[in-house]
Write an enzyme that holds these catalytic residues in place. Sequence first.
Site, PDB file in Angstrom:
ATOM      1  N   HIS A 396      -9.757 -13.673   4.008  1.00  0.00           N
ATOM      2  CA  HIS A 396      -9.632 -12.292   4.461  1.00  0.00           C
ATOM      3  C   HIS A 396      -8.266 -11.998   5.071  1.00  0.00           C
ATOM      4  CE1 HIS A 396     -11.335  -8.451   4.856  1.00  0.00           C
ATOM      5  NE2 HIS A 396     -12.543  -8.775   5.285  1.00  0.00           N
ATOM      6  N   ASP A 400      -8.412  -8.187   0.792  1.00  0.00           N
ATOM      7  CA  ASP A 400      -9.275  -7.169   1.383  1.00  0.00           C
ATOM      8  C   ASP A 400     -10.644  -7.188   0.700  1.00  0.00           C
ATOM      9  OD1 ASP A 400      -7.289  -6.316   3.107  1.00  0.00           O
ATOM     10  OD2 ASP A 400      -6.516  -4.831   1.680  1.00  0.00           O
TER      11      ASP A 400
END
Length: 424
Positions: A396, A400
């Site tokens: 992450h 995204d």
Amino acid sequence: MGTHVIKMPDIGEGIAEVELSQWHVKVGDIVVEDQVLADVMTDKAMVDIPSPVHGKVIALGGQPGEVMAVGSVLISIEVEGAGNVKESAQPAPVKEAPMAAVKVEAVAESKPAAAPAPKAAVCQGPMVAREADERPLASPAVRKHALDLGIQLRLVRGTGPAGRILHEDLEAYLAQGQSNASAPVAAAYAQRTDEQQIPVIGMRRKIAQRMQDATQRAAHFSYVEEIDVTAVEELRAHLNEKHGATRGKLTLLPFLVRALVVALRDFPQMNARYDDEAQVITRLGAVHVGVATQSDVGLMVPVVRHAEARSLWDSATEIARLASAARNGKASRDELSGSTITLTSLGALGGIVSTPVLNLPEVAIVGVNKIVERPMVIKGQIVIRKMMNLSSSFDHRVVDGMDAALFIQAIRGLLEQPATLFVE
């Protein structure tokens, strides 16, 4: 008589210390020249230490799991000749069993349930002399079959290469058990209070360290999507029927590799490595797909290089070659490094959902679960379709959530309409 001292060799690559993984001899053993004395583990490979002399082992310089400096005394051997001490620290040849990249999908030892299933009562075949913690050689499919039958694999005698347990061995064990069905089974229900401590050393320690490092450094998140693989499975069956005899049989993996290659054209951020120390993301044009493969020493990830330039059969041949090399401990360091994205599958043991751990410094890993037939509603009609989940994880810090979802949706579209895999 004299003493020949073998020191921990300098294996190269600037390595100052290695882990003593396993002894193949003990004090008092008679050894011959070129006999393997011990295995040591570096960050990249398992290395054999052979004996350069004939003689008798009189001292061992360490215990399995101990980290030893290069140049420290590894073993002392009594030899015929003068009483002076000779030292040997020549480089040892590398045994082709390099360390595995980290994955959480290592297949656990199959065990029957605590309360034995009805079939377990007849599994009373002849005992095989294995330690309680010894992992028998067997494929994931054989392990699942044994689990379904309520058979402890450590009790089954394997007739395959290197003692590997085959499906036929399970059937033979059952048949022998049925012939002895009248034997007492009270021992199967006896209470047990024994304990066993198993040191985490060698390959298992390296896997544990890499796994811990990956989960601590990367911000993992997983995304699961259901895919209708009926059409691609029909295409695979058709191609195998038409070309299997001349080009070889196709599994689903080459189609998944092809889907990755095509989807990455629109999502290049998934085919990347992240250097979190330098804070640099490197996106790569070449698609080097790591294919997680279970071996007897742990999970390894051989790499299908330049998957973007391979046909289905070319990918299939390379996957089969690399998997065989990894399982037989013959994969080279180059074949186990350099991946840009990883594909992992537990095959018949794939379950419904998994949460793969990233293979750092990669930023994406695509996990394949098992295919099941289920009733689905299509255009108002209930039909039976072959369904499969993709359980994938991403970093992450780099990827995204929306991009990850769109990437997996792209793979889904390609597999559900397999003709699009080949439309340029």
